[in-house]
Design a protein around this motif. Sequence first.
Motif, PDB file in Angstrom:
ATOM      1  N   LYS A  72      59.093  35.986  38.953  1.00  0.00           N
ATOM      2  CA  LYS A  72      59.287  37.416  38.677  1.00  0.00           C
ATOM      3  C   LYS A  72      58.026  38.241  38.911  1.00  0.00           C
ATOM      4  O   LYS A  72      58.003  39.439  38.679  1.00  0.00           O
ATOM      5  N   GLY A  73      56.974  37.577  39.360  1.00  0.00           N
ATOM      6  CA  GLY A  73      55.720  38.271  39.627  1.00  0.00           C
ATOM      7  C   GLY A  73      54.608  37.270  39.838  1.00  0.00           C
ATOM      8  O   GLY A  73      54.823  36.055  39.738  1.00  0.00           O
ATOM      9  N   PRO A  74      53.392  37.737  40.144  1.00  0.00           N
ATOM     10  CA  PRO A  74      52.255  36.827  40.321  1.00  0.00           C
ATOM     11  C   PRO A  74      51.940  36.076  39.034  1.00  0.00           C
ATOM     12  O   PRO A  74      52.271  36.543  37.932  1.00  0.00           O
ATOM     13  N   GLY A  75      51.303  34.926  39.157  1.00  0.00           N
ATOM     14  CA  GLY A  75      50.916  34.157  37.978  1.00  0.00           C
ATOM     15  C   GLY A  75      49.838  33.160  38.313  1.00  0.00           C
ATOM     16  O   GLY A  75      49.627  32.820  39.487  1.00  0.00           O
ATOM     17  N   PRO A  76      49.139  32.635  37.293  1.00  0.00           N
ATOM     18  CA  PRO A  76      48.044  31.684  37.520  1.00  0.00           C
ATOM     19  C   PRO A  76      48.505  30.324  38.024  1.00  0.00           C
ATOM     20  O   PRO A  76      47.673  29.497  38.400  1.00  0.00           O
ATOM     21  N   ASP A  77      49.824  30.098  38.040  1.00  0.00           N
ATOM     22  CA  ASP A  77      50.337  28.835  38.573  1.00  0.00           C
ATOM     23  C   ASP A  77      50.341  28.830  40.093  1.00  0.00           C
ATOM     24  O   ASP A  77      50.632  27.810  40.718  1.00  0.00           O
ATOM     25  N   ARG A  78      50.011  29.999  40.710  1.00  0.00           N
ATOM     26  CA  ARG A  78      49.944  30.106  42.160  1.00  0.00           C
ATOM     27  C   ARG A  78      48.599  30.695  42.588  1.00  0.00           C
ATOM     28  O   ARG A  78      48.220  31.748  42.102  1.00  0.00           O
ATOM     29  N   GLY A  79      47.913  29.979  43.464  1.00  0.00           N
ATOM     30  CA  GLY A  79      46.661  30.484  44.020  1.00  0.00           C
ATOM     31  C   GLY A  79      46.886  30.898  45.463  1.00  0.00           C
ATOM     32  O   GLY A  79      47.659  30.260  46.176  1.00  0.00           O
ATOM     33  N   ILE A  80      46.214  31.971  45.887  1.00  0.00           N
ATOM     34  CA  ILE A  80      46.420  32.496  47.233  1.00  0.00           C
ATOM     35  C   ILE A  80      45.092  32.596  47.973  1.00  0.00           C
ATOM     36  O   ILE A  80      44.095  33.064  47.424  1.00  0.00           O
ATOM     37  N   VAL A  81      45.093  32.155  49.228  1.00  0.00           N
ATOM     38  CA  VAL A  81      43.923  32.284  50.100  1.00  0.00           C
ATOM     39  C   VAL A  81      44.350  33.089  51.326  1.00  0.00           C
ATOM     40  O   VAL A  81      45.278  32.695  52.038  1.00  0.00           O
ATOM     41  N   PHE A  82      43.666  34.216  51.555  1.00  0.00           N
ATOM     42  CA  PHE A  82      43.994  35.084  52.682  1.00  0.00           C
ATOM     43  C   PHE A  82      43.026  34.844  53.837  1.00  0.00           C
ATOM     44  O   PHE A  82      41.957  34.259  53.670  1.00  0.00           O
ATOM     45  N   GLN A  83      43.387  35.365  54.997  1.00  0.00           N
ATOM     46  CA  GLN A  83      42.536  35.231  56.189  1.00  0.00           C
ATOM     47  C   GLN A  83      41.227  35.995  56.033  1.00  0.00           C
ATOM     48  O   GLN A  83      40.198  35.601  56.569  1.00  0.00           O
ATOM     49  N   ASN A  84      41.242  37.107  55.278  1.00  0.00           N
ATOM     50  CA  ASN A  84      40.048  37.953  55.183  1.00  0.00           C
ATOM     51  C   ASN A  84      39.141  37.586  53.998  1.00  0.00           C
ATOM     52  O   ASN A  84      38.296  38.375  53.579  1.00  0.00           O
ATOM     53  N   TYR A  85      39.352  36.396  53.423  1.00  0.00           N
ATOM     54  CA  TYR A  85      38.506  35.817  52.366  1.00  0.00           C
ATOM     55  C   TYR A  85      38.678  36.498  51.007  1.00  0.00           C
ATOM     56  O   TYR A  85      38.698  35.848  49.976  1.00  0.00           O
ATOM     57  N   SER A  92      27.770  36.798  43.852  1.00  0.00           N
ATOM     58  CA  SER A  92      27.316  35.615  44.585  1.00  0.00           C
ATOM     59  C   SER A  92      28.474  34.630  44.775  1.00  0.00           C
ATOM     60  O   SER A  92      29.572  34.820  44.230  1.00  0.00           O
ATOM     61  N   VAL A  93      28.213  33.575  45.542  1.00  0.00           N
ATOM     62  CA  VAL A  93      29.208  32.508  45.740  1.00  0.00           C
ATOM     63  C   VAL A  93      29.662  31.973  44.385  1.00  0.00           C
ATOM     64  O   VAL A  93      30.860  31.883  44.099  1.00  0.00           O
ATOM     65  N   TYR A  94      28.704  31.634  43.535  1.00  0.00           N
ATOM     66  CA  TYR A  94      29.013  31.109  42.202  1.00  0.00           C
ATOM     67  C   TYR A  94      29.825  32.122  41.396  1.00  0.00           C
ATOM     68  O   TYR A  94      30.848  31.777  40.783  1.00  0.00           O
ATOM     69  N   GLU A  95      29.399  33.372  41.384  1.00  0.00           N
ATOM     70  CA  GLU A  95      30.060  34.401  40.573  1.00  0.00           C
ATOM     71  C   GLU A  95      31.471  34.708  41.052  1.00  0.00           C
ATOM     72  O   GLU A  95      32.368  34.973  40.240  1.00  0.00           O
ATOM     73  N   ASN A  96      31.698  34.649  42.370  1.00  0.00           N
ATOM     74  CA  ASN A  96      33.039  34.883  42.893  1.00  0.00           C
ATOM     75  C   ASN A  96      34.023  33.848  42.360  1.00  0.00           C
ATOM     76  O   ASN A  96      35.157  34.183  42.006  1.00  0.00           O
ATOM     77  N   LYS A 142      32.449  31.487  53.835  1.00  0.00           N
ATOM     78  CA  LYS A 142      33.266  32.399  53.027  1.00  0.00           C
ATOM     79  C   LYS A 142      34.636  31.793  52.756  1.00  0.00           C
ATOM     80  O   LYS A 142      35.174  31.902  51.646  1.00  0.00           O
ATOM     81  N   GLN A 143      35.205  31.161  53.774  1.00  0.00           N
ATOM     82  CA  GLN A 143      36.518  30.566  53.580  1.00  0.00           C
ATOM     83  C   GLN A 143      36.447  29.364  52.656  1.00  0.00           C
ATOM     84  O   GLN A 143      37.382  29.097  51.898  1.00  0.00           O
ATOM     85  N   ARG A 144      35.322  28.647  52.689  1.00  0.00           N
ATOM     86  CA  ARG A 144      35.130  27.549  51.727  1.00  0.00           C
ATOM     87  C   ARG A 144      35.107  28.084  50.298  1.00  0.00           C
ATOM     88  O   ARG A 144      35.663  27.474  49.387  1.00  0.00           O
ATOM     89  N   VAL A 145      34.439  29.224  50.120  1.00  0.00           N
ATOM     90  CA  VAL A 145      34.393  29.850  48.786  1.00  0.00           C
ATOM     91  C   VAL A 145      35.805  30.222  48.339  1.00  0.00           C
ATOM     92  O   VAL A 145      36.207  29.969  47.200  1.00  0.00           O
ATOM     93  N   ALA A 146      36.584  30.821  49.260  1.00  0.00           N
ATOM     94  CA  ALA A 146      37.943  31.250  48.925  1.00  0.00           C
ATOM     95  C   ALA A 146      38.819  30.060  48.551  1.00  0.00           C
ATOM     96  O   ALA A 146      39.617  30.128  47.601  1.00  0.00           O
ATOM     97  N   ILE A 147      38.678  28.956  49.265  1.00  0.00           N
ATOM     98  CA  ILE A 147      39.480  27.768  48.968  1.00  0.00           C
ATOM     99  C   ILE A 147      39.020  27.114  47.667  1.00  0.00           C
ATOM    100  O   ILE A 147      39.842  26.704  46.841  1.00  0.00           O
ATOM    101  N   ALA A 148      37.695  27.036  47.472  1.00  0.00           N
ATOM    102  CA  ALA A 148      37.176  26.487  46.217  1.00  0.00           C
ATOM    103  C   ALA A 148      37.652  27.316  45.027  1.00  0.00           C
ATOM    104  O   ALA A 148      38.037  26.774  43.982  1.00  0.00           O
ATOM    105  N   ARG A 149      37.641  28.623  45.182  1.00  0.00           N
ATOM    106  CA  ARG A 149      38.107  29.524  44.117  1.00  0.00           C
ATOM    107  C   ARG A 149      39.573  29.278  43.795  1.00  0.00           C
ATOM    108  O   ARG A 149      39.971  29.226  42.633  1.00  0.00           O
ATOM    109  N   ALA A 150      40.382  29.104  44.843  1.00  0.00           N
ATOM    110  CA  ALA A 150      41.812  28.882  44.639  1.00  0.00           C
ATOM    111  C   ALA A 150      42.072  27.554  43.928  1.00  0.00           C
ATOM    112  O   ALA A 150      42.894  27.483  43.008  1.00  0.00           O
TER     113      ALA A 150
END
Length: 274
Positions: A72-85, A92-96, A142-150
């Motif tokens: 019914k909407g976004p939730g923490p059970d789903r992580g999203i990684v976009f092309q634009n990071y 910083s990398v850590y803070e993101n 940057k994409q590594r950061v986005a994937i690690a975050r997800a």
Amino acid sequence: MSYVEIKDMEIAFSTPKGRFVAVKNINLDIQKGEIVSIIGHSGCGKSTIMNAIGGMVTPTRGEVTIQGKTVKGPGPDRGIVFQNYSLLPWLSVYENIFEAVDAALKNTSRVEKKEIVEKYIRMVGLSSHREKLPKQISGGMKQRVAIARAFAINPDVLLLDEPFGALDALTKGSMHIELLKLWNLDNRSKTIVMVTHDIEEAIFLSDRIVVMTDGPAAMIREIEEVHLPRPRNKKDIVNMPEYKIIRDRLLSLLMDKVEIDATDFYKAPKVEIV
């Protein structure tokens, strides 16, 4: 029961020219721990389907369920990684990564959150870059950061919207390995749905590949099973008969549109410029 299930889904939008149907009659069952890619030409509704799973788009008809519960909407059970990071440029990398973990894991202590962030920074090989801002690192980093975050927010479902499309071939290949490493280290418990234009990428990463018809009112044309053994080595699998069969089949399905367009072009009346 399927982990992610799309039932008789249609997604339509109101436009100044009337009702626009993006996708229709979408039925798809995805099992827990499965990697499924969605491919097709631009405008075929790939990202629309992914956004419906992510809860960012509401189906006009039908539904999307995860573990039997309607999305019914976004939730923490789903992580999203976009092309634009989608990294915050002033952090910083850590803070993101920490900001995402802090917001998603509210019942986790600050010490544990820091440990989680450090773990995933190490996993993607960015420990020596942890204090750098996004503008100070490469696109691949940057994409590594986005994937690690997800992965760090520990979602049940990971949604990848052409995450490697802007990367060069060597960096893209490296990112494929990083993604599979994280998936394997998590005991392949993450369910991954990826949108891509890249046939080789889809075959290398996926258990199944969903091929869409052209839009508007796009539908699932075919679902290809990928029975290549895991773990996969790119140099090895490209010489396997199974790989070549799947690749040729996908090329055939996607090239139909190109051939039709070319036929229409040659049939069109020629105009002389004088």
